[in-house]
Scaffold this active site. Structure first.
Site, PDB file in Angstrom:
ATOM      1  NE  ARG A   1       9.651   6.128   8.566  1.00  0.00           N
ATOM      2  CZ  ARG A   1       8.749   5.885   7.638  1.00  0.00           C
ATOM      3  NH1 ARG A   1       8.944   4.921   6.752  1.00  0.00           N
ATOM      4  NH2 ARG A   1       7.643   6.596   7.578  1.00  0.00           N
TER       5      ARG A   1
ATOM      6  CG  HIS B   1      11.115  -2.383   5.010  1.00  0.00           C
ATOM      7  ND1 HIS B   1       9.745  -2.325   4.949  1.00  0.00           N
ATOM      8  CD2 HIS B   1      11.426  -3.552   5.622  1.00  0.00           C
ATOM      9  CE1 HIS B   1       9.234  -3.401   5.520  1.00  0.00           C
ATOM     10  NE2 HIS B   1      10.232  -4.166   5.917  1.00  0.00           N
TER      11      HIS B   1
ATOM     12  CG  HIS C   1       4.855  -2.462  10.351  1.00  0.00           C
ATOM     13  ND1 HIS C   1       6.185  -2.783  10.557  1.00  0.00           N
ATOM     14  CD2 HIS C   1       4.846  -1.525   9.374  1.00  0.00           C
ATOM     15  CE1 HIS C   1       6.930  -2.052   9.751  1.00  0.00           C
ATOM     16  NE2 HIS C   1       6.142  -1.282   9.024  1.00  0.00           N
TER      17      HIS C   1
ATOM     18  CG  ASP D   1      -0.413 -17.417   8.136  1.00  0.00           C
ATOM     19  OD1 ASP D   1       0.631 -17.463   8.836  1.00  0.00           O
ATOM     20  OD2 ASP D   1      -1.555 -17.382   8.630  1.00  0.00           O
TER      21      ASP D   1
ATOM     22  NE  ARG E   1       3.625   7.413   1.154  1.00  0.00           N
ATOM     23  CZ  ARG E   1       3.954   6.306   1.803  1.00  0.00           C
ATOM     24  NH1 ARG E   1       4.346   5.231   1.143  1.00  0.00           N
ATOM     25  NH2 ARG E   1       3.897   6.255   3.110  1.00  0.00           N
TER      26      ARG E   1
ATOM     27  CG  ASN F   1       8.386  -2.013   0.536  1.00  0.00           C
ATOM     28  OD1 ASN F   1       7.724  -2.076   1.564  1.00  0.00           O
ATOM     29  ND2 ASN F   1       9.098  -0.958   0.207  1.00  0.00           N
TER      30      ASN F   1
ATOM     31  N   PRO G   1       0.789  -1.225   0.000  1.00  0.00           N
ATOM     32  CG  PRO G   1      -0.212  -1.131   2.112  1.00  0.00           C
ATOM     33  CD  PRO G   1       0.528  -2.044   1.191  1.00  0.00           C
ATOM     34  CG  ASN G   2      -0.343   4.330   1.197  1.00  0.00           C
ATOM     35  OD1 ASN G   2      -1.322   4.789   0.625  1.00  0.00           O
ATOM     36  ND2 ASN G   2      -0.399   3.840   2.420  1.00  0.00           N
TER      37      ASN G   2
ATOM     38  CB  ALA H   1       1.199  -0.008   6.239  1.00  0.00           C
TER      39      ALA H   1
ATOM     40  CE1 TYR I   1       8.720   5.001   2.553  1.00  0.00           C
ATOM     41  CE2 TYR I   1       7.397   6.983   2.851  1.00  0.00           C
ATOM     42  CZ  TYR I   1       7.761   5.708   3.254  1.00  0.00           C
ATOM     43  OH  TYR I   1       7.179   5.147   4.348  1.00  0.00           O
TER      44      TYR I   1
ATOM     45  CD  GLU J   1      10.419  -7.638   6.234  1.00  0.00           C
ATOM     46  OE1 GLU J   1      10.114  -6.627   6.882  1.00  0.00           O
ATOM     47  OE2 GLU J   1      10.580  -8.756   6.759  1.00  0.00           O
TER      48      GLU J   1
END
Length: 143
Positions: A104, A97, A77, A84, A17, A71, A9-10, A74, A22, A95
């Site tokens: 942060r 980021h 977390h 799963d 943004r 990635n 998301p985002n 959100a 970023y 993974e």
């Protein structure tokens, strides 16, 4: 080697943004650079703001790809379901980021998906994706 990059998301708003966190480059621009950097790889890209669609894509690519650079944004977390899904497939997931999540907010320090991934890369800007691809390349050579 066939690799799927999945953004959560985002991340469709990269370059627009929170540029101080970023950066100012869109992911589409960066993705074109990655394809030039890895001409012998089949790099695919998928982005969704919807958790279930990300899970479906993880399930689908287990038969078509050698690895995933993920990635989850959100959802990193919050999503036991994505964790799963990663655990249910037999291909490696890295993974990534863009920011150093440990510098942060405290809630970003906990990843529900890390334990299901083969490794985590964070804090190198968009280059985190390239490092994820390199990690998958090494894993593939070590098979």
């Amino acid at each position: 080697m066939t690799i799927l990059i999945i953004n959560g998301p985002n991340l469709n708003l990269l370059g627009v943004r929170e540029k101080t966190i970023y950066g100012s480059q869109s992911f589409d621009q960066y993705y074109e650079e990655l394809k030039l950097l890895y001409p012998n790889f089949a790099l695919d890209y998928y982005q969704s703001n919807i958790e279930g669609e990300i899970i479906n894509k993880i399930h689908e690519c287990r038969l078509t790809h050698d690895g995933i650079v993920l990635n989850a944004a959100a959802y990193t977390h919050t999503s036991v379901a994505i964790r799963d899904a990663i655990s249910a497939i037999d291909i490696p997931v890295i993974e990534v980021h863009i920011s150093n999540v440990h510098k942060r907010e405290a809630f970003r320090h906990v990843s529900l998906i890390s334990a299901s991934c083969v490794g985590v890369i964070a804090g190198f800007g968009l280059d985190s994706y390239r490092l994820g691809i390199e990690a998958l390349t090494k894993l593939n050579k070590d098979k």
